[in-house]
Design an enzyme around this catalytic site. Sequence first.
Site, short mmCIF file in Angstrom:
data_model
loop_
_atom_site.label_atom_id
_atom_site.label_comp_id
_atom_site.label_asym_id
_atom_site.label_seq_id
_atom_site.Cartn_x
_atom_site.Cartn_y
_atom_site.Cartn_z
N HIS A 207 45.18 40.76 48.55
CA HIS A 207 44.19 41.05 47.70
C HIS A 207 43.93 39.83 47.24
O HIS A 207 44.56 39.26 46.03
CB HIS A 207 44.16 42.17 46.44
CG HIS A 207 43.40 42.43 45.56
ND1 HIS A 207 42.60 43.60 45.26
CD2 HIS A 207 43.28 41.97 44.66
CE1 HIS A 207 41.84 43.61 44.45
NE2 HIS A 207 41.73 42.54 44.05
N CYS A 240 37.60 40.36 37.25
CA CYS A 240 38.43 40.99 36.54
C CYS A 240 37.64 41.20 34.92
O CYS A 240 38.50 39.76 34.63
CB CYS A 240 40.01 41.04 36.93
SG CYS A 240 40.91 42.31 35.94
#
Length: 299
Positions: A207, A240
């Site tokens: 990821h 994020c």
Amino acid sequence: MSLPTHVRLVEVGPRDGLQNEAQPISVADKVRLVDDLTDAGVSYIEVGSFVSPKWVPQMAGSADVFASIRQQPGITYAALAPNLRGFEDALAAGVKEVAVFAAASEAFSQRNINCSISESLQRFAPIMQAAREHGVKVRGYISCVLGCPYEGQVDAEQVAPIARELRDMGCYEVSLGDTIGTGTPGATRRLFEVVGAQVPRAELAGHFHDTYGQALANVYASLLEGINVFDSSVAGLGGCPYAKGASGNVASEDLLYLLQGLGIETGIDLDKLIDAGQRISAVLGRASGSRVARARAAR
Ligand SMILES: CC(C)(COP(=O)([O-])OP(=O)([O-])OC[C@H]1O[C@@H](n2cnc3c(N)ncnc32)[C@H](O)[C@@H]1OP(=O)([O-])[O-])[C@@H](O)C(=O)NCCC(=O)NCCSC(=O)C[C@@](C)(O)CC(=O)[O-]
């Protein structure tokens, strides 16, 4: 090691991509994105999160999104669940696969889910039990595997025991997240060598966020290490909320272009994927973060 003939893409755009957007995005636009991805042939779509709306407001409508998407057989529509409450909400929304998420750094764990790494793993135990009872599959994530926005460098040796524990708890796959995109191919290869000694490589995924422009190179390094599942985000959406300055995941279109060039099958239609990315980029009022999509648009 020879390259795999088939790779599974885990499309995280509707979740990891949109969770960080400041502007409101309607349920209809989120549903359209998921339906577009389904039409493009994506076999795994992370649709949303059952987390606290105070922590991540953009994911608040996830149950409504699940209620409206056109679910096709054979495609996984998954959601994040940080605790039993999140799991139960996901279950009530008809979700058949969830992901739990831990971190390799204590500081990130505290900022992201308000508890230590060890407390987070304890929190996952009742999720795993409930998931077994309800026949729900659980995927695991570990953030900050190659660097932390608060603690700096993270060693592969910190990641391996957490990956092992997630697997031992019952996660069928553990996705290793380079949350702030500082990883390089050398560090990535070492990561999979070290973690791969504790967890079979067939149960690991990569990821990669593209903050330092290393994501595709890291995917290639992972392929050489025998990894054949990668998370990516259409139009390179995302970041994020608890990693300031982090950019989106590797763009799904760019990853697909790379894999096609290597003769690796994914089952995804590149043109349709580009269309999906262009449509959500138009909703967000900005150019796609995919270089392949931008190059195609400029032709
Ligand atoms: C884990 C908590 C809930 C702890 O948050 P907390 O404040 O410690 O939780 P709490 O148990 O004390 O509860 C506080 C309030 O939240 C509610 N609550 C409690 N749980 C839930 C829930 N599931 N859904 C909805 N509401 C919930 C609970 O009911 C209560 O409500 P109040 O009484 O104040 O009105 C919080 O920290 C949280 O939601 N964090 C989510 C963070 C997040 O989503 N981060 C982004 C995803 S991770 C990621 O992006 C990385 C990844 C996976 O992509 C890989 C990579 O790139 O690194």
